[in-house]
Design a protein around this motif. Sequence first.
Motif, mmCIF file in Angstrom:
data_model
loop_
_atom_site.group_PDB
_atom_site.id
_atom_site.type_symbol
_atom_site.label_atom_id
_atom_site.label_comp_id
_atom_site.label_asym_id
_atom_site.label_seq_id
_atom_site.Cartn_x
_atom_site.Cartn_y
_atom_site.Cartn_z
ATOM 1 N N LEU A 120 0.850 -1.191 0.000
ATOM 2 C CA LEU A 120 0.000 0.000 0.000
ATOM 3 C C LEU A 120 0.884 1.239 0.000
ATOM 4 N N THR A 121 0.325 2.381 -0.347
ATOM 5 C CA THR A 121 1.059 3.641 -0.358
ATOM 6 C C THR A 121 0.536 4.528 0.767
ATOM 7 N N CYS A 122 1.447 5.044 1.579
ATOM 8 C CA CYS A 122 1.097 5.907 2.714
ATOM 9 C C CYS A 122 0.548 7.239 2.200
ATOM 10 N N ARG A 123 -0.559 7.671 2.769
ATOM 11 C CA ARG A 123 -1.172 8.924 2.336
ATOM 12 C C ARG A 123 -0.424 10.146 2.849
ATOM 13 N N ASP A 124 0.411 9.975 3.873
ATOM 14 C CA ASP A 124 1.164 11.109 4.413
ATOM 15 C C ASP A 124 2.518 11.287 3.735
ATOM 16 N N CYS A 125 3.318 10.227 3.717
ATOM 17 C CA CYS A 125 4.688 10.363 3.206
ATOM 18 C C CYS A 125 4.848 9.851 1.775
ATOM 19 N N GLY A 126 3.856 9.118 1.261
ATOM 20 C CA GLY A 126 3.912 8.614 -0.101
ATOM 21 C C GLY A 126 4.766 7.372 -0.291
ATOM 22 N N VAL A 148 4.089 -2.552 3.521
ATOM 23 C CA VAL A 148 3.440 -3.853 3.364
ATOM 24 C C VAL A 148 2.362 -4.022 4.432
ATOM 25 N N PHE A 149 1.169 -4.337 3.979
ATOM 26 C CA PHE A 149 0.051 -4.691 4.844
ATOM 27 C C PHE A 149 0.048 -6.218 4.879
ATOM 28 N N THR A 150 0.648 -6.779 5.926
ATOM 29 C CA THR A 150 0.904 -8.220 5.974
ATOM 30 C C THR A 150 -0.385 -9.019 6.101
ATOM 31 N N SER A 151 -0.284 -10.284 5.780
ATOM 32 C CA SER A 151 -1.443 -11.175 5.896
ATOM 33 C C SER A 151 -1.900 -11.268 7.351
ATOM 34 N N GLY A 152 -0.944 -11.236 8.292
ATOM 35 C CA GLY A 152 -1.289 -11.273 9.714
ATOM 36 C C GLY A 152 -2.057 -10.025 10.142
ATOM 37 N N GLU A 153 -1.632 -8.874 9.635
ATOM 38 C CA GLU A 153 -2.348 -7.636 9.942
ATOM 39 C C GLU A 153 -3.750 -7.670 9.322
ATOM 40 N N PHE A 170 -5.934 -9.772 11.479
ATOM 41 C CA PHE A 170 -6.287 -9.018 12.678
ATOM 42 C C PHE A 170 -7.403 -8.017 12.374
ATOM 43 N N TYR A 171 -7.258 -7.269 11.276
ATOM 44 C CA TYR A 171 -8.277 -6.300 10.874
ATOM 45 C C TYR A 171 -9.625 -6.997 10.666
ATOM 46 N N ALA A 172 -9.601 -8.158 10.016
ATOM 47 C CA ALA A 172 -10.833 -8.903 9.748
ATOM 48 C C ALA A 172 -11.479 -9.362 11.058
ATOM 49 N N GLN A 173 -10.664 -9.842 12.006
ATOM 50 C CA GLN A 173 -11.196 -10.295 13.296
ATOM 51 C C GLN A 173 -11.841 -9.161 14.061
ATOM 52 N N LYS A 174 -11.272 -7.973 13.958
ATOM 53 C CA LYS A 174 -11.806 -6.799 14.653
ATOM 54 C C LYS A 174 -12.982 -6.174 13.915
ATOM 55 N N GLY A 175 -13.233 -6.609 12.689
ATOM 56 C CA GLY A 175 -14.348 -6.072 11.918
ATOM 57 C C GLY A 175 -14.022 -4.764 11.214
ATOM 58 N N PHE A 176 -12.732 -4.446 11.094
ATOM 59 C CA PHE A 176 -12.338 -3.217 10.404
ATOM 60 C C PHE A 176 -12.584 -3.390 8.915
ATOM 61 N N ALA A 177 -13.287 -2.447 8.322
ATOM 62 C CA ALA A 177 -13.639 -2.551 6.905
ATOM 63 C C ALA A 177 -12.571 -1.931 6.004
ATOM 64 N N ASN A 178 -11.804 -0.993 6.506
ATOM 65 C CA ASN A 178 -10.834 -0.272 5.682
ATOM 66 C C ASN A 178 -9.406 -0.713 5.958
ATOM 67 N N GLU A 179 -8.611 -0.672 4.925
ATOM 68 C CA GLU A 179 -7.184 -0.960 5.068
ATOM 69 C C GLU A 179 -6.505 0.275 5.659
#
Length: 122
Positions: A8-14, A18-23, A26-35
Amino acid sequence: MSFADKTLTCRDCGMDFVFTSGEQEFYAQKGFANEPTRCPSCRQQRKASNGGRSYSERNGYGRNDGYAGGRGSYGGERQMYTTTCAACGREAQVPFMPRGDKPVYCSDCFQDQRRSSGRNRW
C-alpha cells in the motif's frame, strides 16, 4: 479466508509499505472494513503528535468520568464562575459564565427549582 501480503502507499509520506497477511487477519477479526492508509512510522508519528489520544478522546466523546464537562482524561480543573443566586441571594459557584438574561441558582435552590417543576429525572 486466505490473506496475502499487500503493498500500500502511505497517504502522508507517499512511501510504500506492506500490509501483511497477519495484519489483514487481525483487521478482519476486529471487523475493520478499511485498510490502513498510513505506514507504521507515520501512524506512530501521528499518535505521538496527538498525545496518544484517539479522535473521540480528543473531542470529549466516550469519557466515563460521570459527565461531559468535568475533570477527566484532560487532567485540568473545570473553570467555575462566582455569581449571586437569584432565589436566596447567596454566593454561588457555577460551571458556566452567567450571561445575565436568565436566573442563576446556587446548588440548593437549583435542586428546589427542579423538584417544583417536576424535572427531577435523576
